[in-house]
Design an enzyme around this catalytic site. Sequence first.
Site, mmCIF file in Angstrom:
data_model
loop_
_atom_site.group_PDB
_atom_site.id
_atom_site.type_symbol
_atom_site.label_atom_id
_atom_site.label_comp_id
_atom_site.label_asym_id
_atom_site.label_seq_id
_atom_site.Cartn_x
_atom_site.Cartn_y
_atom_site.Cartn_z
ATOM 1 N N VAL A 14 0.793 -1.363 0.117
ATOM 2 C CA VAL A 14 0.109 0.109 -0.075
ATOM 3 C C VAL A 14 1.007 1.244 0.062
ATOM 4 C CG1 VAL A 14 -1.529 1.312 1.327
ATOM 5 C CG2 VAL A 14 -1.933 -1.269 1.296
ATOM 6 N N ARG A 45 11.277 -0.456 7.015
ATOM 7 C CA ARG A 45 12.127 -1.245 7.961
ATOM 8 C C ARG A 45 13.533 -1.871 7.399
ATOM 9 N NH1 ARG A 45 8.609 -6.347 10.016
ATOM 10 N NH2 ARG A 45 8.649 -6.828 7.796
ATOM 11 N N LYS A 104 -7.022 -1.845 10.097
ATOM 12 C CA LYS A 104 -8.216 -2.560 10.693
ATOM 13 C C LYS A 104 -7.918 -3.101 11.839
ATOM 14 C CE LYS A 104 -6.734 -4.865 7.026
ATOM 15 N NZ LYS A 104 -7.079 -4.987 5.658
ATOM 16 N N GLY A 133 -11.221 -1.779 1.315
ATOM 17 C CA GLY A 133 -9.973 -1.153 0.067
ATOM 18 C C GLY A 133 -10.666 0.326 -0.254
ATOM 19 N N ILE A 135 -13.268 0.721 -1.638
ATOM 20 C CA ILE A 135 -14.807 1.161 -1.605
ATOM 21 C C ILE A 135 -15.090 2.331 -0.608
ATOM 22 C CG2 ILE A 135 -17.238 0.332 -1.289
ATOM 23 C CD1 ILE A 135 -16.219 -2.548 -1.893
ATOM 24 N N ASP A 200 -9.218 -10.785 9.863
ATOM 25 C CA ASP A 200 -9.508 -9.530 9.112
ATOM 26 C C ASP A 200 -10.613 -9.089 8.970
ATOM 27 O OD1 ASP A 200 -7.905 -7.494 7.151
ATOM 28 O OD2 ASP A 200 -9.420 -8.276 6.018
ATOM 29 N N LYS A 204 -13.072 -5.837 10.518
ATOM 30 C CA LYS A 204 -13.889 -4.830 9.558
ATOM 31 C C LYS A 204 -15.088 -4.913 9.970
ATOM 32 C CE LYS A 204 -10.585 -5.373 5.802
ATOM 33 N NZ LYS A 204 -10.261 -6.511 4.479
HETATM 34 N N1 NAI Z 1 -2.693 -4.807 0.784
HETATM 35 C C1 NAI Z 1 -3.901 -4.750 0.767
HETATM 36 O O1 NAI Z 1 -4.756 -4.931 -0.095
HETATM 37 C C2 NAI Z 1 -4.410 -3.745 2.054
HETATM 38 C C3 NAI Z 1 -3.934 -3.458 3.303
HETATM 39 N N2 NAI Z 1 -4.466 -2.912 4.173
HETATM 40 C C4 NAI Z 1 -3.685 -2.543 5.333
HETATM 41 O O2 NAI Z 1 -2.898 -1.771 5.308
HETATM 42 C C5 NAI Z 1 -1.777 -1.928 5.941
HETATM 43 C C6 NAI Z 1 -0.188 -2.036 4.919
HETATM 44 O O3 NAI Z 1 -0.749 -3.275 4.348
HETATM 45 P P1 NAI Z 1 0.369 -3.823 3.072
HETATM 46 O O4 NAI Z 1 0.955 -2.685 2.257
HETATM 47 O O5 NAI Z 1 -0.397 -4.872 2.465
HETATM 48 O O6 NAI Z 1 1.574 -4.708 3.844
HETATM 49 P P2 NAI Z 1 2.962 -4.971 3.660
HETATM 50 O O7 NAI Z 1 3.291 -5.829 4.517
HETATM 51 O O8 NAI Z 1 3.177 -5.321 2.309
HETATM 52 O O9 NAI Z 1 3.574 -3.446 4.084
HETATM 53 C C7 NAI Z 1 4.068 -3.116 5.343
HETATM 54 C C8 NAI Z 1 5.352 -2.466 5.478
HETATM 55 O O10 NAI Z 1 5.579 -2.085 6.541
HETATM 56 C C9 NAI Z 1 7.214 -2.199 7.041
HETATM 57 N N3 NAI Z 1 7.160 -1.940 8.304
HETATM 58 C C10 NAI Z 1 7.059 -3.035 9.301
HETATM 59 N N4 NAI Z 1 7.511 -2.375 10.522
HETATM 60 C C11 NAI Z 1 7.883 -1.139 10.148
HETATM 61 C C12 NAI Z 1 8.411 -0.258 10.960
HETATM 62 N N5 NAI Z 1 8.592 -0.288 12.423
HETATM 63 N N6 NAI Z 1 8.821 1.126 10.410
HETATM 64 C C13 NAI Z 1 8.627 1.177 9.120
HETATM 65 N N7 NAI Z 1 8.306 0.317 8.210
HETATM 66 C C14 NAI Z 1 7.692 -0.877 8.853
HETATM 67 C C15 NAI Z 1 7.201 -3.492 6.207
HETATM 68 O O11 NAI Z 1 8.589 -3.704 6.155
HETATM 69 C C16 NAI Z 1 6.399 -3.584 4.882
HETATM 70 O O12 NAI Z 1 7.286 -2.953 3.985
HETATM 71 C C17 NAI Z 1 -1.951 -3.035 6.626
HETATM 72 O O13 NAI Z 1 -2.446 -2.254 8.042
HETATM 73 C C18 NAI Z 1 -3.026 -3.852 6.126
HETATM 74 O O14 NAI Z 1 -4.186 -4.446 6.937
HETATM 75 C C19 NAI Z 1 -5.768 -2.447 4.089
HETATM 76 C C20 NAI Z 1 -6.502 -2.568 3.033
HETATM 77 C C21 NAI Z 1 -6.033 -3.434 1.971
HETATM 78 N N1 LIG Z 2 -6.003 -8.674 3.415
HETATM 79 C C1 LIG Z 2 -7.228 -7.982 3.122
HETATM 80 C C2 LIG Z 2 -6.577 -6.579 2.397
HETATM 81 C C3 LIG Z 2 -7.806 -5.689 2.418
HETATM 82 O O1 LIG Z 2 -8.248 -5.149 3.617
HETATM 83 C C4 LIG Z 2 -8.180 -8.438 2.270
HETATM 84 O O2 LIG Z 2 -7.770 -9.438 1.481
HETATM 85 O O3 LIG Z 2 -9.301 -8.037 2.031
HETATM 86 NA NA NA Z 3 -13.015 1.712 1.929
#
Ligand code: NAI
Ligand SMILES: N[C@@H](CC=O)C(=O)O
Ligand code: NA
Length: 430
Positions: A14, A45, A104, A133, A135, A200, A204
């Site tokens: 994201v 990270r 979430k 997401g 929506i 998850d 939500k």
């Molecule tokens: N991927 C999706 O479709 C969706 C994700 N989300 C939410 O968005 C958030 C991020 O999800 P993603 O991007 O998919 O996860 P991801 O795992 O791809 O990205 C998270 C990033 O945060 C970094 N990270 C972890 N600890 C850290 C720290 N202390 N300092 C800095 N960076 C750090 C990780 O290295 C990683 O690159 C989560 O809360 C997830 O539930 C919400 C809706 C949809």
């Molecule tokens: N892992 C979640 C990401 C969005 O919230 C999903 O699959 O819906």
């Molecule tokens: Na939304």
Amino acid sequence: MRTLKVALLGCGVVGTEVARIMTTDAADLAARIGAPVELAGVAVRRANRPRPGIPDHLITTDAAELVKRGDIDVVIEVIGGIEPARSLILSAFDNGASVVSANKALLAADGAALHGAAAKAGVDLYYEAAVAGAIPLIRPLRESLAGDKVNRVLGIVNGTTNFILDKMDSTGAGYSEALEEATALGYAEADPTADVEGFDAAAKAAILAGIAFHSRVTAENVFREGITEVTAADIASAKAMNSVVKLLAICERSTAADGTESVTARVHPAMIPLTHPLANVRGAYNAVFVEADAAGQLMFYGPGAGGAPTASAVLGDLVAVCRNKLGGATGPGESAYAQLTVNPMDDVVTRYHVSLDVADKAGVLAQVATVFAEHGVSIDTVRQQGREGDASLVVVTHRATDAALSATVSELRTLDNVRGVASIMRVEGE
Ligand SMILES: NC(=O)C1=CN([C@@H]2O[C@H](COP(=O)(O)OP(=O)(O)OC[C@H]3O[C@@H](n4cnc5c(N)ncnc54)[C@H](O)[C@@H]3O)[C@@H](O)[C@H]2O)C=CC1
Ligand SMILES: N[C@@H](CC=O)C(=O)O
Ligand code: NA
């Protein structure tokens, strides 16, 4: 004109898309907000990864330091998980920054405290990306429907599990293969157990129920069953009934005879008829029905997961909180005045599909039917298939409480002629 400074915490699926859109659409965003927005720091990270489009000097591995810098107007938290995300958000508030989050899990665990801290600091906490997401759902519930009475929120709120179930149903793909593909496409959580075990979706559901019913609902209040127990046989059985299996989140208001209102919130796989609009929600798409007194039934549909769709929701929130900052205002905070009780799953009333392995002999069907009747669970249809001394018996019930169904199944398990309960699935959408 002052420039608004943004700190991005997390640069994964994201975060990468948020940074890309902030850079490529900077001029449009500035025009919509009324001031330029600048990416002032990106906490990651691992610093040594290539991050095209993000200047090296913006990268830091010290997120705590970044949020405390003193010149940050908005913190975007897309790290995920409870800690350090929670402490970083609280520190952002302490330092006068508004926060946009997609987290979430954190909001469903500790939303009340976070809202309290934001209100105390006089800043915003927005999280449209946290549910479904791209929506728009949080803002319509919180703002557009704030004058109506919402009675029910029902839908598909997890893209990964919908993608898996859809693949298993439409291509006959195996569970592990489909999960691997969903992970590669950026839909799954960092630990996909959160998706497949329903955590998850339950988070939500808690967020949706809290906002819809103006009450405090946490993930712990939500009944949860994931999709790991859904078998190819369940999917075939659903097909035989012109139905499909979906992981649903259902939040409902109910009113007792004395007028007392309460709510239930649950996440579980369910069979729904092919004629229901939710049956045609494919891949990682999500769809949510909202039923309200005056509005009637509304349907929200679109991409529920993935980097760019989620970034769209984050950017929408960024524009909103920046506008608020410039106007010296804050958006709506928590609304939990109704304080409705969240009832246990036992009280939920729905229909059930129960698949039993039984001895293939005379009188078994009558014996099974009697157990259902004794517990007040009325049978709608029965389908029996014999196979060498054993038979499979599929019972679909009329509406009954979860407590009555559980008691029925417990007793069925004690019968000699019932060799096993192959599956129990709720039936929704009729
Ligand atoms: N991927 C999706 O479709 C969706 C994700 N989300 C939410 O968005 C958030 C991020 O999800 P993603 O991007 O998919 O996860 P991801 O795992 O791809 O990205 C998270 C990033 O945060 C970094 N990270 C972890 N600890 C850290 C720290 N202390 N300092 C800095 N960076 C750090 C990780 O290295 C990683 O690159 C989560 O809360 C997830 O539930 C919400 C809706 C949809
Ligand atoms: N892992 C979640 C990401 C969005 O919230 C999903 O699959 O819906
Ligand atoms: Na939304």
